[in-house]
Design a protein around this motif. Structure first.
Motif, short mmCIF file in Angstrom:
data_model
loop_
_atom_site.label_atom_id
_atom_site.label_comp_id
_atom_site.label_asym_id
_atom_site.label_seq_id
_atom_site.Cartn_x
_atom_site.Cartn_y
_atom_site.Cartn_z
N PRO A 160 -3.06 -0.40 -6.34
CA PRO A 160 -2.97 1.14 -6.26
C PRO A 160 -3.16 1.77 -7.65
O PRO A 160 -3.06 1.53 -8.61
N VAL A 161 -3.53 3.10 -7.30
CA VAL A 161 -3.50 4.20 -8.36
C VAL A 161 -2.08 4.71 -8.45
O VAL A 161 -1.76 5.19 -7.26
N VAL A 162 -1.65 4.87 -9.32
CA VAL A 162 -0.42 5.57 -9.25
C VAL A 162 -0.06 6.87 -10.03
O VAL A 162 -0.47 7.24 -11.15
N ILE A 163 0.31 7.74 -9.20
CA ILE A 163 0.32 9.15 -9.32
C ILE A 163 1.88 9.71 -9.46
O ILE A 163 2.76 9.34 -8.59
N GLY A 164 2.23 10.53 -10.61
CA GLY A 164 3.64 10.92 -10.47
C GLY A 164 3.66 12.45 -10.41
O GLY A 164 2.71 13.24 -10.90
N LEU A 165 4.69 12.85 -9.62
CA LEU A 165 4.72 14.57 -9.35
C LEU A 165 6.28 14.86 -9.41
O LEU A 165 6.78 14.21 -8.81
N ALA A 166 6.59 15.61 -10.65
CA ALA A 166 7.86 15.98 -10.95
C ALA A 166 7.92 17.56 -10.52
O ALA A 166 7.17 18.33 -11.07
N ASP A 185 15.98 1.02 -13.79
CA ASP A 185 15.62 -0.30 -13.74
C ASP A 185 14.83 -0.85 -12.44
O ASP A 185 13.71 -1.27 -12.47
N LEU A 186 15.53 -0.43 -11.27
CA LEU A 186 14.81 -0.50 -10.02
C LEU A 186 13.25 -0.01 -9.68
O LEU A 186 12.42 -0.42 -9.39
N MET A 187 13.67 1.19 -10.09
CA MET A 187 12.34 2.14 -9.87
C MET A 187 11.20 1.56 -10.65
O MET A 187 10.07 1.40 -10.24
N TYR A 188 11.67 1.24 -12.04
CA TYR A 188 10.35 0.51 -13.14
C TYR A 188 10.04 -0.80 -12.20
O TYR A 188 8.63 -0.95 -11.98
N GLU A 189 10.75 -1.56 -11.70
CA GLU A 189 10.54 -2.76 -11.16
C GLU A 189 9.64 -2.50 -10.03
O GLU A 189 8.77 -3.37 -9.72
N GLN A 190 9.80 -1.73 -9.27
CA GLN A 190 9.53 -1.52 -7.91
C GLN A 190 7.75 -0.76 -7.86
O GLN A 190 7.03 -1.05 -7.26
N VAL A 191 7.92 0.36 -9.10
CA VAL A 191 6.53 0.74 -9.04
C VAL A 191 5.74 -0.17 -9.91
O VAL A 191 4.36 -0.42 -9.37
N LYS A 192 6.16 -0.98 -10.77
CA LYS A 192 5.43 -2.34 -11.35
C LYS A 192 4.96 -2.81 -10.40
O LYS A 192 3.53 -3.39 -10.32
N ALA A 193 5.82 -3.31 -9.52
CA ALA A 193 5.26 -4.42 -8.31
C ALA A 193 4.04 -3.90 -7.55
O ALA A 193 3.11 -4.38 -7.14
N ILE A 194 4.44 -2.47 -6.93
CA ILE A 194 3.35 -1.89 -6.17
C ILE A 194 2.23 -1.79 -6.97
O ILE A 194 0.85 -2.00 -6.46
N LYS A 195 2.13 -1.34 -8.14
CA LYS A 195 0.96 -1.13 -8.91
C LYS A 195 0.24 -2.60 -9.30
O LYS A 195 -0.98 -2.75 -9.23
N GLU A 196 0.83 -3.67 -9.14
CA GLU A 196 0.45 -5.06 -9.20
C GLU A 196 -0.13 -5.57 -7.78
O GLU A 196 -0.51 -6.76 -7.58
N GLY A 197 -0.03 -4.68 -6.93
CA GLY A 197 -0.53 -5.07 -5.52
C GLY A 197 0.49 -5.66 -4.57
O GLY A 197 0.30 -6.12 -3.55
N LYS A 198 1.72 -5.62 -5.04
CA LYS A 198 2.96 -6.36 -4.15
C LYS A 198 3.67 -5.41 -3.53
O LYS A 198 4.19 -4.19 -4.01
N LEU A 236 10.49 -1.69 4.06
CA LEU A 236 9.36 -2.19 3.30
C LEU A 236 8.02 -1.47 3.09
O LEU A 236 7.62 -0.43 3.96
N ILE A 237 7.69 -1.30 2.09
CA ILE A 237 6.41 -0.58 1.57
C ILE A 237 5.40 -1.52 1.19
O ILE A 237 5.59 -2.08 0.00
N GLN A 238 4.31 -1.15 1.58
CA GLN A 238 2.93 -2.05 1.25
C GLN A 238 2.20 -1.30 0.39
O GLN A 238 2.26 0.05 0.37
N PRO A 239 1.53 -1.89 -0.69
CA PRO A 239 0.67 -1.27 -1.88
C PRO A 239 -0.49 -0.44 -0.91
O PRO A 239 -1.26 -0.96 -0.19
#
Ligand code: ADP
Ligand code: G6P
Length: 355
Positions: A9-15, A87-100, A119-122
């Motif tokens: 995935p391409v990851v976009i942040g909207l604040a 910590d969890l936010m980082y781990e999970q965004v990283k996992a999604i970015k890795e396609g998990k 469950l969220i799929q990439p």
């Protein structure tokens, strides 16, 4: 034969603060990608996630570590980092970015409790929206593009009154009090994130009506960082020049107080930026094509695509002014960025990755 990295995935942040137009923006974005987004099928009806063919939008409130009671007990607001699990936010965004896939918690806005995870799929495009997408450096570094919606206090107040007073029956005093109560944490933890954003949409009271505080007519700036990979800022007439443009006249119907555009280079938190500004509101949305034809680098796929998108969602808030216009344009820029990243990974020209 398509390598795995192409699918990541391409990851976009909207604040933005809550009630500042994030969900409206997300509806415009998913529409640019060609599909409406809806909550996950068969899941928790209070899920905050939106899924379309290409895009999954998660709400970072799901990473609240303290629920409503916990926040009350500790005396912290939802804006306070101590109420959020980075910590969890980082781990999970990283996992999604890795396609998990991930098991993401759900913060239930109705009960104020944390529900069992979903469950969220990439997806192709993963958007994290909320109060803190650029707060934690580790999460920030995972973002391929970031946006901050900067609604000035006066305008925020006007919108809140519209919504909370008209639709939810709150009193003027209680709305004022709740904005005041959030302000210290907002200033400390949310607002500073705008320095990291690749694009900021800043919403201010109009300058066309002296001393206006109604918040009906808006002056909106699209602040675009220079030198961002795969992001080529939009400009008016002549790239790099400073321009002031009043398009009202033969081609554009303008009732009082009219419409004024501006464009030019500037600096923003020490970064070079280019800024397109629109003050005022469109009378007739179909005439937007006239304005569109004077903007360049829009990343449209055909002539008039911005106008078509705006007409398609004429009922969304902000469709007759710069908020809707610039949200739509950023949606097109994100599509372009996505296509460039995918093409780059596949080692083919951007044409091959068109969605
Ligand atoms: P968020 O997702 O950030 O909470 P929403 O997109 O749901 O925000 O918008 C919340 C409310 O704010 C809308 O119902 C509307 O009253 C107001 N609002 C949002 N964007 C605009 C806009 N561009 N112009 C006027 N009002 C707006
Ligand atoms: C969510 C929103 C916050 C809001 C909070 C309400 O987390 O993103 O903006 O303040 O809910 O929290 P409360 O402690 O008032 O229930």
């Amino acid at each position: 034969q398509v390598s795995c990295s192409v699918d990541k995935p391409v990851v976009i942040g909207l604040a933005a603060d809550s009630g500042c137009g994030k969900s409206t923006f997300m509806r415009r974005l998913t529409s640019v990608f060609g599909g409406a987004a809806s909550p996950p099928k068969g899941g928790n009806p209070d899920s905050n996630t939106l899924i379309s063919d290409t895009t999954t939008v998660i709400c970072l409130d799901d990473y609240h570590s303290l629920d409503r009671n916990g926040r009350k007990e500790e005396g912290v607001t939802a804006l306070d980092p101590r109420a959020n699990n980075f910590d969890l936010m980082y781990e999970q965004v990283k996992a999604i970015k890795e396609g998990k896939a991930i098991e993401k918690p759900i913060y239930n806005h109705v009960t104020g409790l944390l529900d069992p995870p979903e469950l969220i799929q990439p997806p192709k495009i993963f958007v994290i929206e909320g109060l803190h997408p650029m707060f934690d450096e580790r999460v920030r570094d995972l973002l391929d593009f970031s946006i901050y919606l900067d609604i000035s206090d006066d305008v925020k107040f006007a919108w809140k009154i519209q919504r909370d007073m008209a639709e939810r029956g709150h009193s003027l005093e209680s709305i004022k009090a709740s904005i005041e109560a959030r302000k210290p944490d907002f200033d400390a933890f949310i607002d500073p994130q705008k320095q990291y954003a690749d694009a900021v949409i800043e919403v201010l009271p109009t300058q066309l009506i002296p001393d206006d505080n109604e918040g009906k007519v808006l002056r909106v700036k699209l602040i675009q960082k220079e030198g961002v990979k795969n992001f080529d800022p939009v400009y008016l007439f002549d790239e790099g020049s400073s321009i002031s443009w009043v398009p009202c006249g033969r081609k554009l119907t303008c009732s009082y107080p009219g419409i004024k555009f501006a464009y030019g280079p500037d600096t923003y938190y020490g970064h070079e930026v280019s800024v397109v500004e629109m003050d005022g509101a469109f009378d007739r949305l179909d005439e937007l094509i006239y304005v569109e034809s004077h903007l360049s680098n829009l990343s449209t796929k055909f002539y008039g695509e911005v106008t078509q998108q705006m007409l398609k969602h004429a009922d969304f808030p902000g469709s007759n002014n710069g908020t809707g216009l610039f949200q739509t344009i950023i949606g097109l820029k994100i599509r372009d960025l996505y296509e460039q990243i995918i093409a780059e990974r596949a080692g083919t020209p951007a044409e091959a990755a068109k969605v």
